[in-house]
Scaffold this motif. Structure first.
Motif, mmCIF file in Angstrom:
data_model
loop_
_atom_site.group_PDB
_atom_site.id
_atom_site.type_symbol
_atom_site.label_atom_id
_atom_site.label_comp_id
_atom_site.label_asym_id
_atom_site.label_seq_id
_atom_site.Cartn_x
_atom_site.Cartn_y
_atom_site.Cartn_z
ATOM 1 N N LEU A 96 0.825 -1.202 0.000
ATOM 2 C CA LEU A 96 0.000 0.000 0.000
ATOM 3 C C LEU A 96 0.861 1.255 0.000
ATOM 4 C CD1 LEU A 96 -2.747 1.304 0.079
ATOM 5 C CD2 LEU A 96 -2.869 0.835 2.532
ATOM 6 N N LEU A 112 -5.496 5.295 7.505
ATOM 7 C CA LEU A 112 -6.054 4.437 6.470
ATOM 8 C C LEU A 112 -6.022 3.003 6.978
ATOM 9 C CD1 LEU A 112 -7.219 4.374 3.604
ATOM 10 C CD2 LEU A 112 -4.898 4.042 2.746
ATOM 11 N N ASP A 164 -6.583 -0.684 6.506
ATOM 12 C CA ASP A 164 -6.718 -1.742 5.506
ATOM 13 C C ASP A 164 -7.410 -2.937 6.146
ATOM 14 O OD1 ASP A 164 -5.921 -4.205 3.963
ATOM 15 O OD2 ASP A 164 -5.001 -2.685 2.690
ATOM 16 N N TYR A 183 -10.256 0.960 3.978
ATOM 17 C CA TYR A 183 -9.807 0.577 2.635
ATOM 18 C C TYR A 183 -10.101 -0.906 2.474
ATOM 19 C CZ TYR A 183 -6.572 0.394 -1.375
ATOM 20 O OH TYR A 183 -6.000 0.243 -2.620
ATOM 21 N N THR A 184 -11.047 -1.264 1.594
ATOM 22 C CA THR A 184 -11.587 -2.620 1.611
ATOM 23 C C THR A 184 -12.135 -3.024 0.248
ATOM 24 O OG1 THR A 184 -13.192 -4.063 2.749
ATOM 25 C CG2 THR A 184 -13.888 -1.798 2.294
ATOM 26 N N LEU A 226 -13.390 3.270 1.193
ATOM 27 C CA LEU A 226 -12.831 3.285 -0.145
ATOM 28 C C LEU A 226 -12.523 1.882 -0.660
ATOM 29 C CD1 LEU A 226 -10.386 6.314 0.208
ATOM 30 C CD2 LEU A 226 -12.803 6.306 -0.449
ATOM 31 N N LYS A 277 -10.715 -1.106 -2.798
ATOM 32 C CA LYS A 277 -9.380 -1.509 -3.224
ATOM 33 C C LYS A 277 -9.262 -1.617 -4.741
ATOM 34 C CE LYS A 277 -7.871 -3.854 0.965
ATOM 35 N NZ LYS A 277 -7.215 -5.049 1.527
ATOM 36 N N LEU A 317 -7.439 6.897 -5.541
ATOM 37 C CA LEU A 317 -7.324 6.746 -4.098
ATOM 38 C C LEU A 317 -6.756 8.024 -3.480
ATOM 39 C CD1 LEU A 317 -7.386 5.095 -1.472
ATOM 40 C CD2 LEU A 317 -5.151 4.138 -2.122
#
Length: 223
Positions: free
Chosen positions: A25, A55, A57, A84-85, A105, A107, A114
């Motif tokens: 990332l 963020l 993840d 973030y998924t 958001l 992936k 992004l």
């Protein structure tokens, strides 16, 4: 508007329990250093200053338990929290919004989108990605087992199994059907050449599927 135009790049801390996920990332942001600076991926390093965005993840995290999100939102060092998924089950999105997250958001977003979404969140907007029409991850991401041929979905299932989760628990945590979970498990077993759950767990432990929970605990008020 770029981070530089607002007086400097957005300061982003990445939160996940897996080194390879965070490294992949962080690499996505390399071309956008004038707009986004990754100021923490190592929870063992002290960071006393406030960050603009955390963020989070979701890889192999308990997505159906948003206690962690509530704690992150309350953390005074994090101005805003973004998930973030790839999982856009309506109940997950609604729950995250109720907990106060500022972005949810996908992936599947290209790196440029992004970054733009993070800038919008930093500017005060709440950004919820449209549910992806098909499975897939943005270029540049990484995850345990990728180089052994596992997809990110298969890797996430294996990570949860390595954590000791049953098939039923995996289905609940990921909002997948039990049959879908079984399908992922079968394909994963073929790719890593194992025939039992015990062998799969041992393979997972040997290939980076054991989480470092200190990372998330650090942001939840732990040491």
């Amino acid at each position: 508007m770029s981070g530089t135009a607002r007086g400097g790049p957005i300061r982003v801390a990445l939160v996940d329990d897996y080194d390879v996920v965070l490294a992949g990332l962080a690499h996505m942001f390399d071309r956008y250093r004038d707009r986004v600076v990754v100021c923490e991926i190592d929870a063992n390093a002290n960071l006393d200053d406030e960050v603009d965005i955390v963020l989070y993840d979701s890889f192999a995290q308990p997505e159906s338990d948003h206690h962690e999100l509530s704690e992150l939102v309350r953390n005074p060092r994090a101005s805003r929290v973004v998930v973030y998924t790839w999982n856009f089950h309506p109940e997950l999105v609604e729950s995250a919004q109720e907990k106060g997250v500022h972005g949810y958001l996908s992936k599947t977003l290209p790196a440029r989108d992004l970054v733009a979404a993070l800038e919008s969140v930093h500017a005060g907007e709440t950004i919820i990605s449209s549910p992806p029409r098909r499975a897939g991850s943005a270029l540049g991401l990484d995850w345990p087992g990728r180089h052994e041929g596992l997809t990110d979905r298969e890797a996430e299932i294996l990570a949860l199994i390595t954590q000791g989760k049953s098939n039923a628990e995996v289905a609940t945590l990921t909002y997948l059907s039990p049959n879908t979970v079984k399908t992922y498990i079968r394909s994963t077993y073929r790719k890593i050449d194992v025939t039992s759950r015990t062998q799969a767990v041992l393979w997972g432990v040997a290939h980076g599927f054991t989480p470092d929970h200190h990372r998330i605990d650090h942001w939840l008020g732990g040491p």
